[in-house]
Scaffold this motif. Structure first.
Motif, PDB file in Angstrom:
ATOM      1  N   UNK A   1       0.734  -1.461   0.101  1.00  0.00           N
ATOM      2  CA  UNK A   1       0.062   0.202   0.089  1.00  0.00           C
ATOM      3  C   UNK A   1       0.784   1.145  -0.112  1.00  0.00           C
ATOM      4  N   UNK A   2       0.388   2.216  -0.503  1.00  0.00           N
ATOM      5  CA  UNK A   2       1.055   3.472  -0.843  1.00  0.00           C
ATOM      6  C   UNK A   2       0.386   4.523   0.288  1.00  0.00           C
ATOM      7  N   UNK A   3       1.231   5.026   1.183  1.00  0.00           N
ATOM      8  CA  UNK A   3       0.902   5.878   2.131  1.00  0.00           C
ATOM      9  C   UNK A   3       1.403   7.397   1.894  1.00  0.00           C
ATOM     10  N   UNK A  43      -4.505   1.251  -2.078  1.00  0.00           N
ATOM     11  CA  UNK A  43      -4.284   0.001  -1.981  1.00  0.00           C
ATOM     12  C   UNK A  43      -3.948  -0.259  -3.543  1.00  0.00           C
ATOM     13  N   UNK A  44      -2.801  -0.439  -3.976  1.00  0.00           N
ATOM     14  CA  UNK A  44      -2.255  -0.494  -5.499  1.00  0.00           C
ATOM     15  C   UNK A  44      -2.687  -1.759  -6.142  1.00  0.00           C
ATOM     16  N   UNK A  45      -3.340  -2.694  -5.314  1.00  0.00           N
ATOM     17  CA  UNK A  45      -3.808  -4.036  -5.875  1.00  0.00           C
ATOM     18  C   UNK A  45      -5.205  -3.808  -6.226  1.00  0.00           C
ATOM     19  N   UNK A  46      -5.876  -3.211  -5.851  1.00  0.00           N
ATOM     20  CA  UNK A  46      -7.338  -2.820  -6.005  1.00  0.00           C
ATOM     21  C   UNK A  46      -7.590  -1.678  -6.861  1.00  0.00           C
ATOM     22  N   UNK A  47      -6.574  -0.745  -6.766  1.00  0.00           N
ATOM     23  CA  UNK A  47      -6.825   0.849  -7.346  1.00  0.00           C
ATOM     24  C   UNK A  47      -7.874   1.601  -6.312  1.00  0.00           C
ATOM     25  N   UNK A  48      -7.908   1.057  -5.215  1.00  0.00           N
ATOM     26  CA  UNK A  48      -8.891   1.851  -4.224  1.00  0.00           C
ATOM     27  C   UNK A  48      -8.032   2.676  -3.080  1.00  0.00           C
ATOM     28  N   UNK A  69      -8.967  10.517  -5.630  1.00  0.00           N
ATOM     29  CA  UNK A  69     -10.246  10.745  -4.734  1.00  0.00           C
ATOM     30  C   UNK A  69     -10.454   9.670  -3.785  1.00  0.00           C
ATOM     31  N   UNK A  70     -10.815   9.807  -2.364  1.00  0.00           N
ATOM     32  CA  UNK A  70     -10.955   8.634  -1.663  1.00  0.00           C
ATOM     33  C   UNK A  70     -12.386   7.804  -1.795  1.00  0.00           C
ATOM     34  N   UNK A  71     -12.176   6.670  -1.797  1.00  0.00           N
ATOM     35  CA  UNK A  71     -13.367   5.896  -1.816  1.00  0.00           C
ATOM     36  C   UNK A  71     -14.411   5.547  -0.605  1.00  0.00           C
ATOM     37  N   UNK A  72     -13.413   5.868   0.507  1.00  0.00           N
ATOM     38  CA  UNK A  72     -13.908   5.760   1.846  1.00  0.00           C
ATOM     39  C   UNK A  72     -12.996   6.570   2.844  1.00  0.00           C
ATOM     40  N   UNK A  73     -13.459   6.658   3.992  1.00  0.00           N
ATOM     41  CA  UNK A  73     -12.911   7.651   5.091  1.00  0.00           C
ATOM     42  C   UNK A  73     -13.025   6.854   6.333  1.00  0.00           C
ATOM     43  N   UNK A  74     -11.961   7.053   7.236  1.00  0.00           N
ATOM     44  CA  UNK A  74     -11.942   6.605   8.600  1.00  0.00           C
ATOM     45  C   UNK A  74     -11.717   7.848   9.455  1.00  0.00           C
ATOM     46  N   UNK A  75     -12.765   8.202  10.478  1.00  0.00           N
ATOM     47  CA  UNK A  75     -12.438   9.429  11.178  1.00  0.00           C
ATOM     48  C   UNK A  75     -12.037   8.926  12.578  1.00  0.00           C
ATOM     49  N   UNK A  76     -10.928   9.575  13.287  1.00  0.00           N
ATOM     50  CA  UNK A  76     -10.758   9.153  14.599  1.00  0.00           C
ATOM     51  C   UNK A  76     -11.170   9.689  15.727  1.00  0.00           C
ATOM     52  N   UNK A 138     -13.125  -4.352   7.105  1.00  0.00           N
ATOM     53  CA  UNK A 138     -12.320  -4.328   5.904  1.00  0.00           C
ATOM     54  C   UNK A 138     -12.559  -3.005   5.347  1.00  0.00           C
ATOM     55  N   UNK A 139     -11.467  -2.382   4.645  1.00  0.00           N
ATOM     56  CA  UNK A 139     -11.926  -1.216   3.816  1.00  0.00           C
ATOM     57  C   UNK A 139     -10.726  -0.954   2.619  1.00  0.00           C
ATOM     58  N   UNK A 140     -11.574  -0.845   1.469  1.00  0.00           N
ATOM     59  CA  UNK A 140     -10.712  -0.798   0.295  1.00  0.00           C
ATOM     60  C   UNK A 140      -9.702  -1.952   0.184  1.00  0.00           C
TER      61      UNK A 140
END
Length: 273
Positions: A1-3, A43-48, A69-76, A138-140
């Protein structure tokens, strides 16, 4: 994964508007910055891709760093510098699943997820998904686990992200040094740890409450009650056995040498895990 570290600063960011301190001027001179906190994970394997927190600077961050652009978000947690970017979903995204903790915060009487659902009830694009702390979801195409940390008076969460290769990213979230043992277990052994470190310990003398959670040498590992010092964050990183640590949520109060030192992150850094 790319961060990608979209935002590595505290509430006011660096440079801070209207401020001419040495650190803010050094940031301008060096053409670097710390906007409000957010992390982009692809996630470079799924493109998400998804975001950890969506700061008020989200539009600018997404454009500046040319990320998906984000497909999903986590808010802390519900502080504005970590969630007010959600408003950008309007006319920008068709839908945006938002994951947040389901546990009720005694201070507010509702969970982080419930607060987000109510605050942004006017945005049809948002679909809030409550998640139980310590229960992976699970997320992306990767696995995320929210864990409680200490950011009084409000509930706040750190999290661990793991992909199918076993690569692991841990984020402390906004926290003081007293991260619970069960949460430390989940955050441990990360390939990359992003640790909250607002100021060096020497600046605790300027906080009305001083510093707390001192180490054996008397060095405060918490600035006041809400955030770790630089020393506290590095101490926690050592205890968590992180392979690499970057300090985030850094303010403009340290000197330029401290603010842009070996471990302190700036916006735009990328890591492949």
């Amino acid at each position: 994964m790319r961060v990608t570290l979209l935002g590595t600063g505290d509430t006011t960011g660096t440079p801070t508007p209207g401020c001419s301190c040495d650190t803010c001027e050094a940031a301008v001179d060096r053409d670097i910055e710390r906007t409000r906190f957010s992390v982009h994970i692809e996630n470079e394997r799924t493109g998400e891709s998804f975001l950890i927190d969506m700061s008020p600077d989200a539009r600018y961050q997404l454009l500046r760093d040319s990320v998906l652009l984000p497909d999903e978000v986590i808010i802390t947690h519900i502080h504005f510098d970590h969630l007010d970017g959600l408003g950008n979903a309007y006319r920008l995204l068709d839908s945006l699943p938002v994951h947040a903790a389901a546990a009720v915060d005694p201070q507010t009487g509702e969970s982080v997820a419930e607060t987000i659902a109510q605050k942004y009830d006017y945005l049809d694009q948002l679909d809030v998904h409550p998640q139980q702390p310590f229960e992976p979801f699970e997320i992306c195409g990767v696995t995320a686990t929210l864990v409680p940390v200490e950011h009084p008076p409000l509930a706040c969460y750190g999290l661990a992200i793991e992909d199918e290769t076993g690569a692991k990213l841990s984020i402390t979230g906004d926290t003081n040094f007293a991260v619970p043992d069960a949460s430390r277990d989940v955050l441990s052994d990360a390939d990359l740890l992003l640790a909250d470190a607002i100021v060096p310990a020497r600046l605790c003398k300027h906080h009305p409450l001083g510093g707390t959670h001192e180490n054996e040498a008397g060095v405060p590992r918490t600035f006041g009650t809400k955030h770790m010092t630089t020393e506290g964050a590095l101490s926690l990183a050592a205890e968590l056995n992180a392979a690499q640590t970057r300090l985030v949520h850094v303010s403009h109060f340290p000197t330029p040498e401290e603010a842009f030192g070996e471990h302190t992150a700036v916006d735009g850094e990328q890591y492949i895990l």
